[in-house]
Design a protein around this motif. Structure first.
Motif, short mmCIF file in Angstrom:
data_model
loop_
_atom_site.label_atom_id
_atom_site.label_comp_id
_atom_site.label_asym_id
_atom_site.label_seq_id
_atom_site.Cartn_x
_atom_site.Cartn_y
_atom_site.Cartn_z
N LYS A 16 53.73 32.72 39.08
CA LYS A 16 53.66 34.17 39.20
C LYS A 16 52.28 34.69 38.82
O LYS A 16 51.73 35.60 39.46
N VAL A 17 51.72 34.12 37.75
CA VAL A 17 50.40 34.55 37.29
C VAL A 17 49.35 34.23 38.35
O VAL A 17 48.48 35.06 38.66
N LEU A 18 49.41 33.02 38.91
CA LEU A 18 48.43 32.62 39.92
C LEU A 18 48.55 33.47 41.17
O LEU A 18 47.54 33.86 41.78
N LEU A 19 49.78 33.78 41.57
CA LEU A 19 49.98 34.60 42.76
C LEU A 19 49.51 36.03 42.53
O LEU A 19 48.90 36.65 43.41
N SER A 20 49.81 36.56 41.33
CA SER A 20 49.37 37.93 41.04
C SER A 20 47.86 38.02 40.95
O SER A 20 47.26 39.04 41.31
N GLY A 21 47.22 36.93 40.48
CA GLY A 21 45.77 36.92 40.40
C GLY A 21 45.10 36.83 41.75
O GLY A 21 43.97 37.28 41.93
N SER A 22 45.79 36.24 42.73
CA SER A 22 45.20 36.07 44.06
C SER A 22 45.38 37.31 44.93
O SER A 22 44.75 37.43 45.97
N ARG A 23 46.26 38.23 44.48
CA ARG A 23 46.48 39.44 45.27
C ARG A 23 45.60 40.56 44.74
O ARG A 23 45.42 40.71 43.54
N PRO A 24 45.06 41.38 45.60
CA PRO A 24 44.26 42.51 45.13
C PRO A 24 45.14 43.54 44.44
O PRO A 24 46.28 43.76 44.84
N SER A 25 44.63 44.12 43.35
CA SER A 25 45.37 45.15 42.64
C SER A 25 45.44 46.41 43.48
O SER A 25 44.71 46.59 44.45
N SER A 26 46.33 47.36 43.07
CA SER A 26 46.49 48.60 43.83
C SER A 26 45.21 49.42 43.82
O SER A 26 44.86 50.05 44.81
N SER A 27 44.47 49.38 42.66
CA SER A 27 43.22 50.14 42.58
C SER A 27 42.18 49.56 43.54
O SER A 27 41.42 50.29 44.18
N ASN A 28 42.14 48.23 43.65
CA ASN A 28 41.19 47.60 44.58
C ASN A 28 41.54 47.93 46.03
O ASN A 28 40.66 48.15 46.87
N ARG A 29 42.84 47.97 46.31
CA ARG A 29 43.26 48.29 47.68
C ARG A 29 42.88 49.73 48.02
O ARG A 29 42.49 50.04 49.14
#
Length: 296
Positions: A277-290
């Motif tokens: 879960k940590v690795l997947l969340s780190g690979s996805r852009p955050s809402s602020s970045n989007r």
């Protein structure tokens, strides 16, 4: 609003924060273990009449890991500075005596805890060692109780939850240590060995809090995985303890060792799920970045 959020984040205690001397005491255990390990490789472990430097090696390494783990979680207790300072000073003193007694006595050819020597000095070292072990237990129980209070939970909820399970496991280890002392040795029945229960319980201090630490960093709510890790780890210890009480070895094909193995595999699997879960969340852009990429 943002400044308040930053202030709240800053107030969260960090692992190892303010525990430099406990960290150094733990590292001393590794240094002594390395020295003993080199000695064993060159000269062998046994020292006549009853010493064994290989036991000093394992003891120093185990106590070093234990002290380092304690240094990591001590800032999360919510204890006042004076109480933490008292615990720190007492525990460092007890650890230093334990290092010295275990290492020096084994090099002298004396069993530091269960000696057959008639020397008053050796008998005194063993008796003091028993008292030190009792104090290590009592002070650690005091530390452990702090994590079951709301103050520690409010500081870092996931870590407090993980440490609670770890402290229960450590209590089982302490009970196993008392069992070894009362039994005057680690062996029970034909093939039972208490040292497995004693050692694996302490390793919960690393296993469960690491999962809790990963949950903190996961963007998904995964506190249930902390419960799974802690509960299965404790069930594994119960199976090992039951097998040992029956006087049987762990390395045999019977229901209790198999059950213990399954429990520990489930505990590891829960930790692996959190890591994923940590690795997947780190690979996805955050809402602020989007939002920034979309021009917001």
């Amino acid at each position: 609003m943002q400044s308040y959020a930053n202030q709240t984040t800053k107030q969260k205690p960090k692992l190892f924060e303010g525990e430099k001397w406990l960290v150094l005491t733990g590292l001393l255990g590794f240094l002594l273990a390395a020295f003993c390990g080199v000695w064993v490789l060159i000269n062998g472990g046994e020292v006549s009449p009853e010493g064994d430097v290989s036991k000093a090696f394992s003891f120093n390494a185990a106590l070093g890991i234990f002290i380092l783990s304690t240094a990591a979680i001590a800032p999360l207790t919510g204890m006042k500075a004076r109480s933490r300072a008292l615990f720190r000073k007492v525990y460092i003193t007890l650890a230093l005596y334990s290092y010295g007694a275990e290492t020096i006595q084994n090099f002298r050819g004396v069993n530091p805890r269960f000696t057959n020597s008639d020397s008053l000095f050796d008998q005194a070292v063993g008796n003091i060692f028993a008292f030190v072990a009792l104090m290590l237990i009592l002070f650690y129980l005091y530390l452990g109780v702090q994590f079951f209070r709301s103050r520690a939970y409010k500081l870092r909820p996931e870590m407090a939850l993980g440490v609670r399970y770890a402290m229960i496991a450590v209590t089982v280890s302490f009970a196993a240590g008392i069992w070894i002392s009362m039994n005057q040795g680690r062996f029970v029945g034909a093939d039972g060995n208490i040292i497995w229960l004693h050692g694996l319980g302490f390793h919960a201090l690393q296993a469960v809090p690491i999962v809790a630490w990963l949950v903190e960093r996961s963007r998904a709510k995964a506190s249930g995985l902390i419960h799974i890790t802690g509960i299965t780890y404790l069930l594994g210890l119960i199976a090992i303890g039951w097998q040992t009480m029956n006087g049987h070895a762990l390395m045999e094909w019977s229901i209790l060792p198999i059950a213990a193995g399954i429990c520990f595999v489930l505990s590891i699997a829960a930790g692996a799920a959190v890591l994923r879960k940590v690795l997947l969340s780190g690979s996805r852009p955050s809402s602020s970045n989007r939002n920034r990429s979309a021009g917001y």
